[in-house]
Design an enzyme around this catalytic site. Structure first.
Site, PDB file in Angstrom:
ATOM      1  N   HIS A 173      54.253  43.850  48.176  1.00 35.17           N
ATOM      2  CA  HIS A 173      55.050  45.053  48.160  1.00 35.17           C
ATOM      3  C   HIS A 173      55.862  45.359  47.057  1.00 35.17           C
ATOM      4  CE1 HIS A 173      54.718  43.957  52.593  1.00 35.17           C
ATOM      5  NE2 HIS A 173      54.259  45.116  52.687  1.00 35.17           N
ATOM      6  N   ASN A 222      51.563  51.301  57.064  1.00 36.25           N
ATOM      7  CA  ASN A 222      50.361  51.960  56.817  1.00 36.25           C
ATOM      8  C   ASN A 222      49.502  51.857  58.236  1.00 36.25           C
ATOM      9  OD1 ASN A 222      47.972  49.797  56.836  1.00 36.25           O
ATOM     10  ND2 ASN A 222      49.752  48.688  56.001  1.00 36.25           N
ATOM     11  N   HIS A 255      52.650  42.421  56.783  1.00 36.24           N
ATOM     12  CA  HIS A 255      53.348  43.046  58.129  1.00 36.24           C
ATOM     13  C   HIS A 255      51.970  42.768  59.335  1.00 36.24           C
ATOM     14  CE1 HIS A 255      56.225  45.746  55.812  1.00 36.24           C
ATOM     15  NE2 HIS A 255      56.815  44.563  56.092  1.00 36.24           N
ATOM     16  N   SER A 267      46.958  45.300  56.540  1.00 33.13           N
ATOM     17  CA  SER A 267      47.123  43.879  56.809  1.00 33.13           C
ATOM     18  C   SER A 267      46.331  43.280  57.962  1.00 33.13           C
ATOM     19  CB  SER A 267      48.740  44.007  57.091  1.00 33.13           C
ATOM     20  OG  SER A 267      49.508  44.622  55.999  1.00 33.13           O
ATOM     21  N   THR A 305      52.223  53.646  48.278  1.00 36.11           N
ATOM     22  CA  THR A 305      50.692  53.332  48.005  1.00 36.11           C
ATOM     23  C   THR A 305      49.676  53.532  49.316  1.00 36.11           C
ATOM     24  OG1 THR A 305      50.886  50.897  48.145  1.00 36.11           O
ATOM     25  CG2 THR A 305      50.754  51.690  45.802  1.00 36.11           C
ATOM     26  N   CYS A 356      51.181  43.446  44.561  1.00 34.75           N
ATOM     27  CA  CYS A 356      49.562  44.285  44.294  1.00 34.75           C
ATOM     28  C   CYS A 356      49.531  44.687  42.899  1.00 34.75           C
ATOM     29  CB  CYS A 356      49.673  45.304  45.399  1.00 34.75           C
ATOM     30  SG  CYS A 356      48.300  46.263  45.240  1.00 34.75           S
ATOM     31  N   GLU A 410      58.243  48.186  49.917  1.00 31.16           N
ATOM     32  CA  GLU A 410      57.610  48.869  48.589  1.00 31.16           C
ATOM     33  C   GLU A 410      58.216  49.847  47.985  1.00 31.16           C
ATOM     34  OE1 GLU A 410      53.660  51.569  47.153  1.00 31.16           O
ATOM     35  OE2 GLU A 410      53.444  50.193  49.077  1.00 31.16           O
ATOM     36  N   HIS A 462      61.386  50.953  53.530  1.00 30.93           N
ATOM     37  CA  HIS A 462      60.071  50.162  53.371  1.00 30.93           C
ATOM     38  C   HIS A 462      60.354  49.205  51.991  1.00 30.93           C
ATOM     39  CE1 HIS A 462      55.807  48.898  52.750  1.00 30.93           C
ATOM     40  NE2 HIS A 462      55.635  48.900  53.972  1.00 30.93           N
ATOM     41  N   CYS A 491      46.604  54.248  46.796  1.00 38.09           N
ATOM     42  CA  CYS A 491      45.515  53.526  46.439  1.00 38.09           C
ATOM     43  C   CYS A 491      44.466  53.938  47.144  1.00 38.09           C
ATOM     44  CB  CYS A 491      45.950  51.869  46.793  1.00 38.09           C
ATOM     45  SG  CYS A 491      45.949  51.756  48.436  1.00 38.09           S
TER      46      CYS A 491
END
Length: 548
Positions: free
Chosen positions: A76, A222, A41, A264, A164, A98, A128, A126, A192
């Site tokens: 994602h 994020n 993104h 990103s 994450t 990931c 993910e 989203h 993460c």
């Protein structure tokens, strides 16, 4: 004014891995490369990928020819049922999910099979989270706030996981709410580590900054989360996508600026924003702009080459033929300028891209005039040397086409290194009738190792700044660990072969390998300066030789 740059800002390992995979595919495959949704993104990075022919699609149905295409699953991740559909379609695909997202998939699947209800803390829409839900099945809840956690029904046993890139403080609050509500609660903190470090650092510096600048895509979850933390913690916070969003009035009456970025956001974008802010605050003078221009364009490379040419002449115990030496350095400089100019559209270094787009015609004139001057000066030494120079200039000018037809790994680093050996070592040896001299072979090894070290450093520098590099570079082909091992070996070779040259210089040429060992140390410590100054420092020792 004090400017603080976040140490943990920029690309996370998952994003880096996804970008490396699509670039490697585009370099090695003749098939059309598609990504399932935007790879990351960030509009600037996506634009750069599109310029390389890598296109995002929302579904397989948008791909016309399955047999001549490759589909890349983005970082994602996707639901398992969608992956099955991709397999059934017959399209070749590469999974760039990931590894940390994959781990979350594994945890959800493991506890779902044991009968646990899955509770996902994240943004419902989203990509993910959609992928995580796929592994949980129907027995799943997605929540995005404390209020939604409080409204959950009574559950016998549940597994709590997180997107994450979720805010850790929110996750902890949700844990406190759900612990008394659920009889058996498995707490799987799948946020993460890079996200945790980024958020911790952001909280720390947002409290002391007068203004926080958050860099990232405005549709990046994020980045938005990071921006929200900054708004809550700091006196003032702004979200920008790149340096074009920075205005002078933002920093009026401000003493401390904190710059951070989402997962990103590449380092070159962060650097561009930092430079823009510094330019507003310190009003960059014309001399610094000129310095950046000659380094970014490749002009300074000509001066660096001139230094190494002087080494070759001194090794033969001969005073340099000034006109001929300038002729050789001009054609080498021109080759670098022309190739940098041809790469401008795929160049993420904002300042370099700006000067080549803004002054492309003028810079090309400099290159072509340099070639003409080189030819005219070489005629003074004889037509043979003009022909030898043209044998270098012509293939150098069409390097991009040569690269596409040959498709050799690390071709750029190899091509430049051999070109430097030819111009700096081979042609002067012919002019001095020294091809049979033992020192000629020593010169070949010296120039080869010095040039190769330069090229490897440039590759490392670009990667450290999250610039997209391809299999043209040794760094891309070998990876970080093996590249540094190779660099250490080459530096040891340079150290050994430099010893005989000490007799020709008042300051021993041994300083070259020592200098580059120090540069490696600084790079590994993350203390190297911005990319323009770093490029200058890489080539500076070659030019400095002229002075000794």
């Amino acid at each position: 004014m004090k400017i603080i740059i976040a140490k943990n800002a920029g690309f996370c390992p998952g994003v880096n891995n996804a970008i490396n995979k699509v670039i490697e595919l585009s370099e090695h495959s003749t098939k059309k490369i598609y990504t399932l949704g935007q790879l990351i993104h960030n509009n600037d990075v996506i634009k750069n990928l599109e310029e390389r022919g890598i296109v995002a699609v929302n579904s397989i149905s948008e791909i016309n020819d399955i047999k001549t295409s490759i589909l890349v699953i983005r970082a994602h991740g996707i639901p398992p049922e969608l992956e099955e559909k991709i397999k059934e379609s017959g399209i070749e695909y590469v999974d760039a999910t990931c590894p940390l997202v994959k781990n979350a998939h594994r945890i959800i699947k493991e506890y779902s099979e044991k009968g646990y209800t899955t509770i996902i803390l994240g943004d419902k829409e989203h990509a993910e989270v959609i992928g995580l839900k796929g592994y949980a099945g129907d027995n799943c809840f997605v929540i995005s706030s404390v209020e939604e956690a409080e409204k959950l029904p009574d559950i016998e046993k549940a597994n709590l996981v997180s997107q994450t890139t979720q805010e850790e403080e929110l996750f902890e609050r949700v844990v406190n709410i759900l612990t008394p509500k659920i009889k058996e609660l498995i707490i799987s903190n799948t946020i993460c580590t890079p996200t945790k470090l980024r958020q911790k650092e952001t909280i720390e510096f947002s409290k002391i900054a007068d203004i926080v600048v958050v860099i990232g895509g405005k549709h990046s979850a994020n980045t938005q989360r990071l921006y929200q933390i900054c708004k809550d913690m700091s006196k003032e916070a702004v979200l920008v996508e790149n340096e074009n969003d920075i205005t002078d009035d933002l920093f009026k009456d401000k003493n401390t600026v904190f710059i951070t970025a989402g997962a990103s956001t590449p380092a070159w974008l962060i650097s561009g924003v930092e430079k823009k802010i510094r330019g507003i605050i310190y009003k960059e003078n014309i001399f610094r702009k000129f310095f950046k221009f000659i380094v970014a364009s490749g002009i300074f490379t000509g001066f660096a080459a001139l230094g190494l040419i002087s080494v070759v002449y001194k090794s033969f115990k001969t005073s340099p033929d000034i006109k001929f030496a300038i002729s050789l350095s001009l054609v080498l400089m021109a080759a670098h300028i022309i190739n940098r100019s041809s790469e401008k559209e795929a160049n993420e270094n904002n300042f370099r891209k700006t000067i080549f787009l803004k002054y492309n015609r003028e810079i090309r004139y400099i290159a072509y005039i340099s070639i003409i001057l080189s030819i005219l000066l070489s005629l003074n030494s004889g037509i043979l040397y003009t022909i030898l120079i043209l044998l270098f200039a012509l293939p150098a000018m069409v390097y991009r086409k040569i690269k596409k037809s040959l498709k050799i790994s690390a071709i750029k680093d190899i091509f430049i290194t051999l070109g430097w050996v030819y111009i700096i070592c081979f042609i002067p040896a012919i002019s001095l009738h020294k091809l049979s001299s033992p020192i000629f072979y020593s010169n070949i090894l010296l120039i080869f190792t010095a040039s190769l070290i330069r090229n490897i450093f440039i590759g490392i520098l670009q990667k450290k700044n999250d610039m997209i590099i391809t299999n043209e570079y040794i760094y891309f082909c070998l990876g970080e660990k093996r590249t540094f091992k190779l660099l250490y070996i080459i530096l040891l070779v340079l150290l050994f072969i430099s010893i005989p040259y000490c007799r020709y210089f008042s300051i021993p040429i041994l300083f070259l390998p020592v200098y580059y060992f120090i540069m490696i140390f600084m790079m590994k410590k993350g203390k190297s300066p911005d990319i323009i100054l770093s490029e200058f420092l890489i080539e500076l020792p070659f030019f400095a030789i002229i002075l000794v």
